[in-house]
Structure formats: structure tokens, C-alpha cells
Write an enzyme that holds these catalytic residues in place. Sequence first.
Site, short mmCIF file in Angstrom:
data_model
loop_
_atom_site.label_atom_id
_atom_site.label_comp_id
_atom_site.label_asym_id
_atom_site.label_seq_id
_atom_site.Cartn_x
_atom_site.Cartn_y
_atom_site.Cartn_z
N ARG A 122 47.32 15.67 1.52
CA ARG A 122 48.23 16.49 0.73
C ARG A 122 47.58 16.77 -0.62
O ARG A 122 46.54 16.21 -0.95
CB ARG A 122 49.55 15.75 0.52
CG ARG A 122 49.35 14.48 -0.25
CD ARG A 122 50.63 13.79 -0.65
NE ARG A 122 50.27 12.70 -1.55
CZ ARG A 122 51.12 12.08 -2.32
NH1 ARG A 122 52.38 12.40 -2.31
NH2 ARG A 122 50.72 11.09 -3.10
N ARG A 123 48.20 17.61 -1.44
CA ARG A 123 47.79 17.84 -2.82
C ARG A 123 46.31 18.19 -2.94
O ARG A 123 45.63 17.74 -3.86
CB ARG A 123 48.03 16.59 -3.67
CG ARG A 123 49.46 16.18 -3.68
CD ARG A 123 49.62 14.92 -4.48
NE ARG A 123 50.91 14.90 -5.15
CZ ARG A 123 51.26 14.02 -6.05
NH1 ARG A 123 50.44 13.09 -6.42
NH2 ARG A 123 52.44 14.09 -6.60
N HIS B 34 61.64 6.61 -6.23
CA HIS B 34 62.43 6.64 -5.01
C HIS B 34 63.92 6.93 -5.25
O HIS B 34 64.47 7.82 -4.61
CB HIS B 34 62.23 5.41 -4.13
CG HIS B 34 62.83 5.66 -2.78
ND1 HIS B 34 62.27 6.52 -1.87
CD2 HIS B 34 63.99 5.28 -2.23
CE1 HIS B 34 63.04 6.63 -0.82
NE2 HIS B 34 64.10 5.89 -1.00
N HIS C 175 57.63 16.30 5.09
CA HIS C 175 58.86 15.51 5.04
C HIS C 175 59.69 15.88 3.81
O HIS C 175 60.90 16.11 3.88
CB HIS C 175 58.50 14.03 5.00
CG HIS C 175 59.61 13.12 4.59
ND1 HIS C 175 60.69 12.86 5.40
CD2 HIS C 175 59.84 12.46 3.44
CE1 HIS C 175 61.53 12.06 4.77
NE2 HIS C 175 61.04 11.80 3.57
N PHE C 176 59.01 15.95 2.67
CA PHE C 176 59.65 16.24 1.40
C PHE C 176 60.30 17.63 1.41
O PHE C 176 61.36 17.84 0.83
CB PHE C 176 58.52 16.19 0.37
CG PHE C 176 58.94 16.12 -1.04
CD1 PHE C 176 59.60 15.02 -1.50
CD2 PHE C 176 58.63 17.14 -1.91
CE1 PHE C 176 59.97 14.94 -2.83
CE2 PHE C 176 58.99 17.07 -3.23
CZ PHE C 176 59.66 15.97 -3.70
N HIS C 177 59.65 18.56 2.12
CA HIS C 177 60.20 19.91 2.17
C HIS C 177 61.38 20.02 3.14
O HIS C 177 62.12 20.99 3.09
CB HIS C 177 59.11 20.93 2.49
CG HIS C 177 58.30 21.27 1.26
ND1 HIS C 177 57.30 20.46 0.80
CD2 HIS C 177 58.37 22.30 0.39
CE1 HIS C 177 56.78 20.98 -0.29
NE2 HIS C 177 57.41 22.10 -0.57
N TYR D 243 67.44 9.98 -4.22
CA TYR D 243 68.88 9.82 -3.97
C TYR D 243 69.70 10.54 -5.03
O TYR D 243 70.82 10.98 -4.76
CB TYR D 243 69.23 8.33 -3.85
CG TYR D 243 68.76 7.82 -2.52
CD1 TYR D 243 69.47 8.12 -1.37
CD2 TYR D 243 67.56 7.15 -2.39
CE1 TYR D 243 69.01 7.74 -0.13
CE2 TYR D 243 67.08 6.76 -1.15
CZ TYR D 243 67.81 7.06 -0.02
OH TYR D 243 67.35 6.69 1.21
#
Lengths: 158, 549
Positions: free
Chosen positions: B439-440, B223, B374-376, B227
Site C-alpha cells: 500500500r502507500r 483504532h 478494507h479501509f475503503h 469507531y
Amino acid sequence: MHMHRYEKWWLVFGTGSLVVFLFILGISAFHQGHTPPSAKAFVNHEQVDKIAPFNEPGLKKVEGKDWDYELVVLASAFFYNPGEVEIPKGSKVKVIATSKDVVHGFGVAGTNINMMLEPGYISEYVTTLDKAGEYLVVCNEYCGTGHHTMKSMIKVVD
Amino acid sequence: MNKALEKIDRKDAKLAMAHLYVAFTALALGGLAGLLQVLVRSGKFELPANIGYYQVLTTHGVLLGLILTTFFILGFQTAAVSRTSGTFSDGQRLTGWIGFWVMLIGTAMSATMILLNEASVLYTFYAPLKAHWIFYLGLTFVVVGSWVDGAAQISKYISWRKQNPGQPGPLLTFMAIINVVLWIVATLGVAAEVLFQLLPWSLGLVDRVDILISRTLFWYFGHPLVYFWLLPAYMCWYVIIPKIIGGKIFSDSLARMSFILFLLFSIPVGLHHQLTEPGIDAGWKFLQVVLTFMVVIPSLMTAFSLFATFETYGRSQGAKGVFGWIKKLPWKDARFAVPFIGMVAFIPAGAGGLINASFQLNQVVHNTIWVTGHFHLTLATSVVLTFFGIAYWLVPHLTGRVLTPAMNKLAIVQAFTWAIGMTIMSSAMHLAGLFGAPRRSSFSTYGDAQQAMDWIPYQIAQAIGGSILFLGIILVLVIFINLAFFAPKGEEEFPIGEVEENAEKTPMILENWKIWITLTIALILIAYTVPFMEMFQNGPIGSKGYRLW
């Protein structure tokens, strides 16, 4: 430290909303019991097919518990046992599942049943299935070349 | 006096550029892997020559998630520290080079194993899937190299503080150092996982590995990793953008404060990635969910600060009305417009993040392709577009060239291409994820199940969006190569914003590292001690390794 008046208002409003939000999450979790699957039960995954309840995967009617049925699932690369199951509509079900080998997922599309299955750990989740239909179970954690063929079906019937 | 044309020392520039070459090579290869994936998953394309989908997926994740980001960030921070705290000493620069080479050798080791199909374990490398030991050792080199690289930046900061006693360090240097500290504290988790668990196990020295402990150590790192990606984008938003638009930094102290809050609240929150896992008490998961949400506060501070800077500048240019200042912003300047699109993407991206981390809502989206969407939006749009926006002035600054009007225009075209491609791909991923699509996973109809058939149109949309994004990657590579090798010689500014003249003095407590590091460690101990002890005391037998690809 100096802060602009508007920034103070903005932060008070934002932090206030955050507190309210977390308060609602907390009440939902600990008062109404909506917590994610967090069972702390263990099993020897190398012997798991000889250990109850995983020696007989499938749906069982139970008496005297808070739920009507127990659905015992044993996952392994790249299968779920049972491969298909019928559950009467409106029944409260406890899903009890684990993995025989690597980490698998157990996501039931169209429901809130979604958990990780890890070797040695038993995952549990209780829910009520009150809409008839066919719900596809997919492995949603990468487990190897056959990952995308790993599936099962939950049929909720009248 | 034109302070803007202060140049970074040529030798420091070389070190920074070396990082950027690796980063953009990773972008090219990892982007190609991404294109192949969306095509395969549309169901209309198959990989040739026995190449595996999950092998390509591992390549994509490792090259873009780990290599592109780490190299770009450390290169940018090297330049930022050199520009704001002064030229590195020979020893500091040598340290930077050693770190760079260790990381590069590690990258080559891991990449070779992925290409040989000995490590198709994705970039999260969850045990008990067991990759070749050289893959794990390569990743260890990348992490250790990044520590050495970071040590060069810390050392420069320490020598600046010694030469300027009683003064707060330059803002951009301070931010870079916070990010290095965050990175070192966070990577201790993954280093422990690899050194004590995965390496001995993959070498055959131990037989079994504890799955839950390995996953918890991974997410202790996983996580804060996001950041580590985000903070350099924030450096650009806080310090660089105000200078580009011709305004001032809204508040030096608040900028520092928000970075400290990110340090405190990015690490003790990894359990929110493990909400649906067995073996961890719901109460401890809830505590980490609460700590996760604390980053809402610095995020709100950042949003306020940025828009305050924009509005203050617009009004100083005579803007009228509530929103008149928007028109005064330099929309035709790629150095502003490209990161701005990244900032806008962060609004839905952040909202999606709140959903993912929510104790119960996570149940609906956990491990679905919603998470990929979300990650993209976060990493692959907010962060990456900001990195591109940085590269458009940083590369010419470092190579002694200029960003020409033609390249500036192409950069804006690139950003719009990206925005369109990502809107299509990411929206389709979010929607399919809400319907339960995993996903994946490679293309599958799951035995022609109706629900899986309903996901296919979204997968085709992902392929369209992904193909547009690949065009965007080609454009950015064209611009990068032009700025590195072919653009006309000249002077390009390294923009560093200044604080408002009447701003209050920055309190020195913000740079009292003893306080902030102690608080960070205390929070980590509060959040992790009991869950870890329970894992050690109660765990089942460990797991042997599997090679299922």
C-alpha cells in the site's frame, strides 16, 4: 435487561464461534509457535553498520541452531543490503533485519515474511522456504520519495 | 400531531451547517487527490508541475480520513443533540462555534504545510519522518477544537439530565455523548504524542524521539478513531432508519448496551495495528487481539437489531414467507436505500477486519494494499454512504428546504455509482494485496520483477473503479449544493425512531457514567501498562528527524 429469544441464540452462537476462533489462534500461537515477529533486541541505529551482525549483511550458514541460515538485512532510504540473495530450497532461515534511518517495511511477496523495521529495534522472523522461485522484497511502509523504488530479491534455488 | 416536523433551532442549524460545508469541501478536494493517485498508480499518468505522489497521498488521507469525518460527525451530532435534547443555550452554542473555528484554523495550518510540500508524511505522520512544526500544531488545533465542540454537546446533555432527573437521556443524545467520550479518551494518546514528542522535536527543542512509543501512542488513538467514524453511522442505522421505513426501534436498552461495549472495546486494542513490529511482547499483542475481537459482540447485536426492525416492519405490512418482508422496504427512498448499501458493504468489510486483526493472518496482509481495500469498504463505503444518506435529509432540514423527487433519484444513482466503483476498486485492492502488493506506494515495476508486473492489471482496475468513484463524488456534491442553496423552500423531517410501545423500561445503570468510564480506564491500563513500561525501560536511543521527500 430483556432480550428476545432469537437474539439470545444468535449471540450465544456468535460468541461461541468467537471463543472457538480465539482458542485456535491461541493454540497456534503459543503451542505451535506461530507468533508474529516480536523480537525485543535493540541496537544503536546510528552506528549500526559497525555493529555485528549488521556490519556484514547477507546470508550466513549457521551450525547448532534451530535454523540453517541467518539472513542479515540492513535497510536504509531507499535500499536493502543485500540487494539480492540466493537461498537453497528447503532451508530454514532466520531473517534478522533493522533500519538505519526511518521506519521501513520488509514484505516478501508470496511468503509469510512481513515485518516492520524501525530504527533502534531489531526485527526477527524464522521461516522455511520450500518452494523454488524469485521472491520480490518490497518496502511496504512509506519512507519518503524513493519508497516505491526500494526493493530486493530473494531467489530460492534447487 | 406531526412530531416529525419538529424543527431544530435556526441558530443551532447554522452551527451544524458550518461543519457540513467544511466536510463537503474536504470531500471535493480529497476526492480529487484520490483520483490522481489511482491514475498515477495505473502507470499511465504522471503528475504535472512537480507535484509529488506522496504529497497528494497526504492530502487525500488528511482531508478525507481526518477532516471530512471529524467535521461531518461533530456537525451531525450537534444537530442530533439539539433535536433530541432541545436547543443549545447561548453559552453552549458559543462553545460549539469556538470549537468549530479552532478546528478550521488548525485545518488551514496543516493544509498549507501539505501544499507547500513541508509535510508529506501521510495522515499517520510516523516519526522519524519530520514534518514542519506548523503541520503538527495545526493537527493539535483540530483535536483541541474537537474537544471544545464535544464539550458543547456534553454540556447540553448534562443540562437535560438536570431538567429530567431519574430519566435516561434521549437515545440519540446518549449515543452522541458515548462517541464524544470515546473520542476524548482516544485522542489523549495522539495529543500526548504530538505535544510531548513531535512538537518539541520539530521545533528543535529536543533532539530525538522514541519511535516505538510514538507509534504506540498513535495507534492507541488510531483504532478507536475508526469507531468514532462508525458510531454515527450506527446512530443512523439504529435510530433514524426505523423511523424512515415506518417501523420502531427494536430495543432501546440493547442499542445503548452495544454503544457502551464499543466504548469499552475500541480503545485498549491498538497493538493489533503493530503486530509485525519489534519491541513488543507477543503475549501482549495476543491480549489486545483478544480484546479486539470483543467488538464482534456489539456488531452481532447491531446486525440482529437492524434486521429485526426490518422484518418486524415488513410483517406488519402483511409480508408473507421467510423473505417476503424484504419487498416491503422503501427501496425508492434515498434516505433508506443509500445507508442500506452501506450496511451491506459492512458484511465483507467486517469479515476483512477480522482477518486483519487475527494474530497470524495479519502477517499475510500487513501493509499490503489489501488493507487499503478494507479501509475503503469500511470508512469509504459503510460509513461514508451512511453519511451521505444522513445529509440527504439533514441538509434540507437545516436549511429549510426539501429533498425533491429528482434529487432523491439522483441520490440513488449516486449510491449505485459508488457501489459499482467501490466493488471494482476494493476487490482489485484486496486481491493485489493477497499477492503482496504494497500500500502507500507510487507506480513501480520494481526493476521489472515478475511479481510486480502481475500486480499491474489490478492497478488498472483500481484506476477504473477510482474514476467511477470520482463521478460519484461529483454527483454527491451536486446534490449537496442543491439541498443547501437551490432546493425549494419547505419542511424536511428529521426522522427520530420510537421504541416499541410494549418495550421494557431502560435500566438507569446504562447511563451510570462512573461505571463505564472506570471500566474503560481499567481495560486501557490492563492492556497498555506493561508494554509501555517496557518501552520506557528498555528502548534504544531515540531517533533524529528526517525529511526524505
